[in-house]
Design a protein around this motif. Structure first.
Motif, PDB file in Angstrom:
ATOM      1  N   HIS A   2      63.482  19.953  29.051  1.00  0.00           N
ATOM      2  CA  HIS A   2      64.448  18.873  29.211  1.00  0.00           C
ATOM      3  C   HIS A   2      63.833  17.779  30.091  1.00  0.00           C
ATOM      4  N   VAL A   3      63.859  16.548  29.635  1.00  0.00           N
ATOM      5  CA  VAL A   3      63.276  15.420  30.366  1.00  0.00           C
ATOM      6  C   VAL A   3      64.391  14.474  30.798  1.00  0.00           C
ATOM      7  N   VAL A   4      64.329  14.046  32.044  1.00  0.00           N
ATOM      8  CA  VAL A   4      65.281  13.064  32.574  1.00  0.00           C
ATOM      9  C   VAL A   4      64.484  11.885  33.116  1.00  0.00           C
ATOM     10  N   ILE A   5      64.849  10.693  32.669  1.00  0.00           N
ATOM     11  CA  ILE A   5      64.283   9.450  33.188  1.00  0.00           C
ATOM     12  C   ILE A   5      65.421   8.738  33.918  1.00  0.00           C
ATOM     13  N   ALA A   6      65.197   8.403  35.173  1.00  0.00           N
ATOM     14  CA  ALA A   6      66.232   7.743  35.972  1.00  0.00           C
ATOM     15  C   ALA A   6      65.639   6.518  36.653  1.00  0.00           C
ATOM     16  N   TRP A   7      66.374   5.408  36.591  1.00  0.00           N
ATOM     17  CA  TRP A   7      65.932   4.147  37.198  1.00  0.00           C
ATOM     18  C   TRP A   7      66.941   3.668  38.226  1.00  0.00           C
ATOM     19  N   TRP A   8      66.440   3.124  39.321  1.00  0.00           N
ATOM     20  CA  TRP A   8      67.272   2.501  40.339  1.00  0.00           C
ATOM     21  C   TRP A   8      66.923   1.025  40.390  1.00  0.00           C
ATOM     22  N   ASP A   9      67.941   0.172  40.313  1.00  0.00           N
ATOM     23  CA  ASP A   9      67.773  -1.273  40.406  1.00  0.00           C
ATOM     24  C   ASP A   9      67.827  -1.638  41.885  1.00  0.00           C
ATOM     25  N   LYS A  10      66.702  -2.024  42.458  1.00  0.00           N
ATOM     26  CA  LYS A  10      66.630  -2.311  43.894  1.00  0.00           C
ATOM     27  C   LYS A  10      67.539  -3.482  44.286  1.00  0.00           C
ATOM     28  N   ARG A  11      67.661  -4.477  43.420  1.00  0.00           N
ATOM     29  CA  ARG A  11      68.517  -5.625  43.752  1.00  0.00           C
ATOM     30  C   ARG A  11      69.977  -5.219  43.819  1.00  0.00           C
ATOM     31  N   ARG A  12      70.430  -4.408  42.864  1.00  0.00           N
ATOM     32  CA  ARG A  12      71.823  -3.972  42.852  1.00  0.00           C
ATOM     33  C   ARG A  12      72.123  -3.090  44.059  1.00  0.00           C
ATOM     34  N   ALA A  13      71.206  -2.169  44.365  1.00  0.00           N
ATOM     35  CA  ALA A  13      71.404  -1.277  45.504  1.00  0.00           C
ATOM     36  C   ALA A  13      71.475  -2.070  46.803  1.00  0.00           C
ATOM     37  N   ARG A  48      57.219  12.477  38.077  1.00  0.00           N
ATOM     38  CA  ARG A  48      56.398  11.328  38.462  1.00  0.00           C
ATOM     39  C   ARG A  48      57.297  10.213  38.949  1.00  0.00           C
ATOM     40  N   TRP A  49      56.802   9.495  39.954  1.00  0.00           N
ATOM     41  CA  TRP A  49      57.444   8.252  40.347  1.00  0.00           C
ATOM     42  C   TRP A  49      57.100   7.222  39.284  1.00  0.00           C
ATOM     43  N   ILE A  50      58.037   6.374  38.938  1.00  0.00           N
ATOM     44  CA  ILE A  50      57.780   5.305  37.973  1.00  0.00           C
ATOM     45  C   ILE A  50      58.286   3.994  38.572  1.00  0.00           C
ATOM     46  N   GLN A  58      62.707   1.024  40.141  1.00  0.00           N
ATOM     47  CA  GLN A  58      61.884   2.154  40.532  1.00  0.00           C
ATOM     48  C   GLN A  58      62.625   3.416  40.133  1.00  0.00           C
ATOM     49  N   GLY A  59      61.886   4.479  39.867  1.00  0.00           N
ATOM     50  CA  GLY A  59      62.590   5.655  39.397  1.00  0.00           C
ATOM     51  C   GLY A  59      61.766   6.912  39.352  1.00  0.00           C
ATOM     52  N   LEU A  60      62.276   7.849  38.570  1.00  0.00           N
ATOM     53  CA  LEU A  60      61.689   9.173  38.431  1.00  0.00           C
ATOM     54  C   LEU A  60      61.671   9.581  36.967  1.00  0.00           C
ATOM     55  N   ALA A  61      60.597  10.217  36.561  1.00  0.00           N
ATOM     56  CA  ALA A  61      60.510  10.895  35.271  1.00  0.00           C
ATOM     57  C   ALA A  61      60.364  12.372  35.614  1.00  0.00           C
ATOM     58  N   LEU A  62      61.344  13.180  35.227  1.00  0.00           N
ATOM     59  CA  LEU A  62      61.407  14.581  35.643  1.00  0.00           C
ATOM     60  C   LEU A  62      61.422  15.510  34.439  1.00  0.00           C
ATOM     61  N   ALA A 109      51.696  15.653  26.954  1.00  0.00           N
ATOM     62  CA  ALA A 109      51.077  14.436  26.405  1.00  0.00           C
ATOM     63  C   ALA A 109      52.127  13.460  25.885  1.00  0.00           C
ATOM     64  N   GLU A 110      53.214  13.992  25.284  1.00  0.00           N
ATOM     65  CA  GLU A 110      54.260  13.112  24.754  1.00  0.00           C
ATOM     66  C   GLU A 110      54.895  12.294  25.852  1.00  0.00           C
ATOM     67  N   LEU A 111      55.121  12.909  27.012  1.00  0.00           N
ATOM     68  CA  LEU A 111      55.742  12.194  28.122  1.00  0.00           C
ATOM     69  C   LEU A 111      54.754  11.222  28.751  1.00  0.00           C
ATOM     70  N   GLU A 112      53.502  11.590  28.863  1.00  0.00           N
ATOM     71  CA  GLU A 112      52.485  10.659  29.361  1.00  0.00           C
ATOM     72  C   GLU A 112      52.441   9.412  28.480  1.00  0.00           C
ATOM     73  N   LEU A 113      52.488   9.600  27.189  1.00  0.00           N
ATOM     74  CA  LEU A 113      52.467   8.484  26.257  1.00  0.00           C
ATOM     75  C   LEU A 113      53.689   7.591  26.467  1.00  0.00           C
ATOM     76  N   LEU A 114      54.851   8.185  26.605  1.00  0.00           N
ATOM     77  CA  LEU A 114      56.078   7.425  26.820  1.00  0.00           C
ATOM     78  C   LEU A 114      56.014   6.623  28.119  1.00  0.00           C
ATOM     79  N   LEU A 115      55.528   7.229  29.187  1.00  0.00           N
ATOM     80  CA  LEU A 115      55.476   6.563  30.479  1.00  0.00           C
ATOM     81  C   LEU A 115      54.457   5.438  30.527  1.00  0.00           C
ATOM     82  N   HIS A 116      53.461   5.481  29.673  1.00  0.00           N
ATOM     83  CA  HIS A 116      52.432   4.448  29.686  1.00  0.00           C
ATOM     84  C   HIS A 116      52.523   3.506  28.485  1.00  0.00           C
ATOM     85  N   ALA A 117      53.599   3.574  27.737  1.00  0.00           N
ATOM     86  CA  ALA A 117      53.763   2.703  26.551  1.00  0.00           C
ATOM     87  C   ALA A 117      54.112   1.290  26.975  1.00  0.00           C
TER      88      ALA A 117
END
Length: 117
Positions: A2-13, A48-50, A58-62, A109-117
């Protein structure tokens, strides 16, 4: 897996006074650094931090063993790393996941590809 990608908007926060600085705001941070929390949250295989400097995100890929383990641990993990829930989050399953690796820097490899697309 199971993969979770989460993003935080620094301006909104910053505008609503939620959230706090995290490792991506510190000197010496490298985006390719692994998330050092795998031993603290059951079922977390790696992460990974993203960052997206252009969008001020800024976020996390878990990567988790299962959706159940992710849902049980995500609120505490989000609070610990960013101090609030993410602005955007999505999750998906990766089929034919490789066996669990002790090296937390290994991502499929699939997640590495997604994170660097």
């Amino acid at each position: 897996m199971h993969v979770v990608i989460a993003w935080w908007d620094k301006r909104r926060a910053a505008a609503v006074g939620t959230g706090r600085p995290h490792p991506t705001a510190t000197a010496g941070f490298r985006p390719e650094d692994p998330v050092p929390l795998t031993g603290e949250f059951p079922g977390l295989r790696s992460g990974r931090w993203i960052t997206d400097p252009g969008a001020d995100l800024q976020g996390l890929a878990l990567v988790w063993d299962s959706a159940v383990s992710a849902e049980l641990s995500l609120p505490a993990l989000f609070e610990r790393t960013f101090g609030c829930a993410p602005s955007h989050r999505w999750a998906f399953e990766l089929r034919d996941a490789p066996p669990r690796h002790e090296d937390t820097e290994d991502l499929p490899a699939e997640l590495e590809l997604l994170l660097h697309a």
